[in-house]
Design an enzyme around this catalytic site. Structure first.
Site, PDB file in Angstrom:
ATOM      1  N   SER A  75      17.570  18.628  18.576  1.00 19.78           N
ATOM      2  CA  SER A  75      18.767  18.513  19.417  1.00 19.78           C
ATOM      3  C   SER A  75      19.788  17.593  18.770  1.00 19.78           C
ATOM      4  CB  SER A  75      18.399  17.927  20.785  1.00 19.78           C
ATOM      5  OG  SER A  75      17.508  18.779  21.449  1.00 19.78           O
ATOM      6  N   SER A 106       5.609  20.685  27.344  1.00 20.40           N
ATOM      7  CA  SER A 106       5.715  21.836  28.255  1.00 20.40           C
ATOM      8  C   SER A 106       4.882  21.615  29.519  1.00 20.40           C
ATOM      9  CB  SER A 106       5.233  23.103  27.534  1.00 20.40           C
ATOM     10  OG  SER A 106       3.826  23.039  27.366  1.00 20.40           O
ATOM     11  N   GLY A 159      13.314  14.137  14.947  1.00 17.54           N
ATOM     12  CA  GLY A 159      12.715  15.137  14.046  1.00 17.54           C
ATOM     13  C   GLY A 159      11.214  15.191  14.190  1.00 17.54           C
ATOM     14  N   TYR A 160      10.752  15.794  15.261  1.00 16.38           N
ATOM     15  CA  TYR A 160       9.314  15.947  15.492  1.00 16.38           C
ATOM     16  C   TYR A 160       8.888  17.406  15.235  1.00 16.38           C
ATOM     17  CZ  TYR A 160       8.360  11.471  17.983  1.00 16.38           C
ATOM     18  OH  TYR A 160       8.152  10.161  18.338  1.00 16.38           O
ATOM     19  N   SER A 161       9.415  18.328  16.071  1.00 16.94           N
ATOM     20  CA  SER A 161       8.892  19.698  16.080  1.00 16.94           C
ATOM     21  C   SER A 161       9.143  20.427  14.764  1.00 16.94           C
ATOM     22  CB  SER A 161       9.545  20.502  17.211  1.00 16.94           C
ATOM     23  OG  SER A 161       9.341  19.860  18.435  1.00 16.94           O
ATOM     24  N   GLU A 217      10.182   9.012  26.176  1.00 17.08           N
ATOM     25  CA  GLU A 217      10.882  10.268  26.481  1.00 17.08           C
ATOM     26  C   GLU A 217      10.461  10.816  27.837  1.00 17.08           C
ATOM     27  OE1 GLU A 217      10.269  13.368  23.600  1.00 17.08           O
ATOM     28  OE2 GLU A 217      11.918  14.574  24.392  1.00 17.08           O
TER      29      GLU A 217
HETATM   30  C1  LIG Z   1      16.217  22.468  24.639  1.00 14.31           C
HETATM   31  C2  LIG Z   1      15.167  21.918  23.731  1.00 14.31           C
HETATM   32  C3  LIG Z   1      15.445  20.787  22.988  1.00 14.31           C
HETATM   33  C4  LIG Z   1      14.492  20.282  22.107  1.00 14.31           C
HETATM   34  N1  LIG Z   1      14.813  19.183  21.359  1.00 14.31           N
HETATM   35  C5  LIG Z   1      13.914  18.728  20.435  1.00 14.31           C
HETATM   36  C6  LIG Z   1      14.270  17.651  19.574  1.00 14.31           C
HETATM   37  O1  LIG Z   1      15.360  17.082  19.656  1.00 14.31           O
HETATM   38  N2  LIG Z   1      13.373  17.257  18.647  1.00 14.31           N
HETATM   39  C7  LIG Z   1      12.152  17.841  18.515  1.00 14.31           C
HETATM   40  O2  LIG Z   1      11.372  17.428  17.666  1.00 14.31           O
HETATM   41  N3  LIG Z   1      11.781  18.882  19.319  1.00 14.31           N
HETATM   42  C8  LIG Z   1      12.656  19.333  20.263  1.00 14.31           C
HETATM   43  N4  LIG Z   1      12.308  20.393  21.080  1.00 14.31           N
HETATM   44  C9  LIG Z   1      11.029  21.059  20.860  1.00 14.31           C
HETATM   45  C10 LIG Z   1      10.013  20.839  21.963  1.00 14.31           C
HETATM   46  O3  LIG Z   1       9.445  19.570  21.866  1.00 14.31           O
HETATM   47  C11 LIG Z   1       8.990  21.971  21.801  1.00 14.31           C
HETATM   48  O4  LIG Z   1       9.644  23.182  22.144  1.00 14.31           O
HETATM   49  C12 LIG Z   1       7.796  21.793  22.681  1.00 14.31           C
HETATM   50  O5  LIG Z   1       7.026  20.697  22.232  1.00 14.31           O
HETATM   51  C13 LIG Z   1       6.913  23.064  22.662  1.00 14.31           C
HETATM   52  O6  LIG Z   1       6.609  23.400  21.347  1.00 14.31           O
HETATM   53  P1  LIG Z   1       6.889  24.879  20.784  1.00 14.31           P
HETATM   54  O7  LIG Z   1       8.269  25.267  21.129  1.00 14.31           O
HETATM   55  O8  LIG Z   1       6.485  24.898  19.350  1.00 14.31           O
HETATM   56  O9  LIG Z   1       5.935  25.814  21.620  1.00 14.31           O
HETATM   57  P2  LIG Z   1       4.343  26.007  21.414  1.00 14.31           P
HETATM   58  O10 LIG Z   1       3.701  24.668  21.218  1.00 14.31           O
HETATM   59  O11 LIG Z   1       4.176  27.041  20.354  1.00 14.31           O
HETATM   60  O12 LIG Z   1       3.945  26.575  22.796  1.00 14.31           O
HETATM   61  C14 LIG Z   1       4.207  27.923  23.186  1.00 14.31           C
HETATM   62  C15 LIG Z   1       3.634  28.140  24.588  1.00 14.31           C
HETATM   63  O13 LIG Z   1       2.207  27.911  24.542  1.00 14.31           O
HETATM   64  C16 LIG Z   1       1.862  26.910  25.495  1.00 14.31           C
HETATM   65  N5  LIG Z   1       0.797  26.056  24.944  1.00 14.31           N
HETATM   66  C17 LIG Z   1       0.799  25.465  23.712  1.00 14.31           C
HETATM   67  N6  LIG Z   1      -0.316  24.732  23.559  1.00 14.31           N
HETATM   68  C18 LIG Z   1      -1.026  24.847  24.703  1.00 14.31           C
HETATM   69  C19 LIG Z   1      -2.266  24.327  25.152  1.00 14.31           C
HETATM   70  N7  LIG Z   1      -2.981  23.515  24.377  1.00 14.31           N
HETATM   71  N8  LIG Z   1      -2.701  24.666  26.397  1.00 14.31           N
HETATM   72  C20 LIG Z   1      -1.972  25.488  27.187  1.00 14.31           C
HETATM   73  N9  LIG Z   1      -0.773  26.027  26.814  1.00 14.31           N
HETATM   74  C21 LIG Z   1      -0.312  25.713  25.587  1.00 14.31           C
HETATM   75  C22 LIG Z   1       3.116  26.097  25.728  1.00 14.31           C
HETATM   76  O14 LIG Z   1       3.110  25.481  26.996  1.00 14.31           O
HETATM   77  C23 LIG Z   1       4.199  27.155  25.609  1.00 14.31           C
HETATM   78  O15 LIG Z   1       4.366  27.819  26.826  1.00 14.31           O
HETATM   79  C24 LIG Z   1      13.225  20.915  21.976  1.00 14.31           C
HETATM   80  C25 LIG Z   1      12.946  22.054  22.734  1.00 14.31           C
HETATM   81  C26 LIG Z   1      13.904  22.554  23.606  1.00 14.31           C
HETATM   82  C27 LIG Z   1      13.563  23.778  24.388  1.00 14.31           C
END
Ligand SMILES: Cc1cc2nc3c(=O)[nH]c(=O)nc-3n(C[C@H](O)[C@H](O)[C@H](O)COP(=O)(O)OP(=O)(O)OC[C@H]3O[C@@H](n4cnc5c(N)ncnc54)[C@H](O)[C@@H]3O)c2cc1C
Length: 401
Positions: free
Chosen positions: A166, A378, A132-134, A249
């Protein structure tokens, strides 16, 4: 570094092979290696039973120290196990988060009581975990977490929302990063709590993905409770613990994942030979390139993991994550090119419940590969880490600056 098996490695490899040959039979063999990344809902109950079989044989939590109930396997042995596991076509594991993320975190930062309470059920496959992070406004920018927990006697009471969690719908427990110091901001005042999922204050809403399955979820905490003892590393120290989990991770836990790529590439090559795409000179070049890059990936992984005992530090972990996630995305795109028009037709098993057919293996992999350049940090975030910590570029400007 000598990448060939030494005599002890050969013996260990035989032991793994023997175990898999004897036990990967019946309903477990029938899964045909499915249930991996992007396919987590497939055969879940059978895979849970398989986890118990692995546990009974002492093949869960390989890398944990023997003193914490693990096998104390060296990194080389873990690589061998994962290679043999992928080669045998064994099913996707059900508790990657517990075994690969929370377990090592507790071993490093947990109290003796926390280890005694939580490690054995992970090892035995009895308790599954989610992360439970995001949150809606805290993904890449994790320090922006807003979920709160307040003390009420000997309990923490949580409120807030997590997203993309997830396997939350299957998990018994969640490790939650939340704000326990009400006036705090950014990485200060956060705590790392262990929260039971089966209680009235937790609501899990599955999110349907491109693959038409729901591996991840929204999780709402509304008065959810956990005992005060279930804070890892102390109240207010959550950021340090959360980063340690992220290092696990991005490091060893991803290793098993990329070892399945060889099987997938072999499948794609076989498909190209079968449908004639292998006569196309461009496709041939791309397949050869994919093979070269996969070989480099393997050597690089072995090199960066050798001598490591614990989380793999950046930049190696960031380079590896960026490399495999981008590779897999390209290769699954190539698979769709090779499939040609057939890529647009569902060719999996019939799915009368949603009026059609399931995605085929390569189609599912192609769609799920889109997620791999996001989760676990990412591509852009990995490049930021490499830019700042390897190339010494100035820190990127913050929006608030
Ligand atoms: C299949 C899947 C499973 C997941 N499982 C888990 C889970 O079990 N638990 C959990 O906590 N999270 C989970 N996540 C979440 C995952 O950790 C986040 O999706 C990831 O950290 C990106 O955050 P966001 O989706 O909020 O995108 P954002 O942070 O909003 O980013 C959107 C876009 O902006 C870009 N961006 C953001 N900041 C910057 C920067 N500083 N410089 C350049 N580009 C930037 C990113 O690269 C991305 O392309 C999962 C995600 C997926 C897709």
């Amino acid at each position: 570094m000598d990448l060939r098996d030494g005599p002890e490695d050969v013996a260990f490899r035989h032991e793994v092979r023997r175990f898999l040959a004897e036990h990967l039979v019946g309903e477990f063999a029938e899964l045909g290696g499915r249930g991996g990344s992007g396919d987590e809902t497939f055969g879940f109950e059978v895979r849970r039973r398989w986890e118990k079989v692995l546990a009974k044989g002492g093949w869960t939590c390989l890398g944990w120290p023997v003193t914490h109930g693990g096998r104390g396997a060296t990194m080389g042995e873990q690589v061998i196990f994962n290679e043999e596991y992928a080669r045998a076509g064994a099913p996707g594991r059900v508790n990657v988060m517990g075994e690969g993320l929370l377990g090592p975190t507790l071993i490093h930062y947990g109290t003796p009581e926390q280890r005694a309470r939580f490690l054995p059920p992970i090892r035995e496959g009895d308790e599954l975990w989610c992360q439970g992070y995001s949150e809606p406004d805290a993904g890449s920018d994790l320090a922006n977490v807003k979920t709160r927990a307040v003390r009420d006697g000997d309990q923490w009471v949580l409120s807030g929302q997590k997203v993309w969690t997830s396997l939350a719908h299957q998990a018994d427990w969640c490790f939650v990063v939340c704000r326990t110091d009400p006036g705090s901001a950014r990485h200060k005042g956060l705590s790392y709590l262990l929260v039971p999922m089966d209680q009235p204050g937790v609501e899990v809403r599955p999110i349907t993905q491109l693959t038409r399955t729901s591996e991840f979820n929204e999780v709402f905490f509304d008065g959810a409770r956990t005992h005060v003892d279930n804070v890892v590393g102390g109240a207010g120290d959550g950021w340090r613990v959360a980063l340690a989990t992220l290092a696990f991770e991005r490091g060893v836990a991803l290793l098993g994942h990329q070892l399945g790529f060889r099987r997938e590439l072999d499948r794609i090559v076989a498909l190209a030979e079968c449908n004639g795409a292998s006569r196309d000179p461009v496709v041939r070049q791309q397949l050869a390139q994919a093979h070269i890059e996969l070989t480099i990936m393997r050597y690089n992984t072995l090199r960066s993991l050798s001598g490591v005992d614990g989380p793999v530090a950046p930049p190696e972990a960031s380079i590896a994550k960026l490399y495999w996630a981008s590779w897999h995305r390209r290769v699954t795109e190539l698979a769709m090119t090779i499939l040609g028009p057939a890529a647009t037709v569902l060719d999996g098993e019939p799915r009368p419940e949603n009026g059609g057919y399931a995605l085929g293996e390569l189609q599912r992999s192609f769609l799920f590969a889109r997620a791999e350049t996001l989760y676990g940090g990412s591509n852009e975030i990995q490049r930021n880490i490499i830019g700042e910590r390897v190339l010494g570029l100035p820190s990127e400007p913050k929006a608030s600056a």
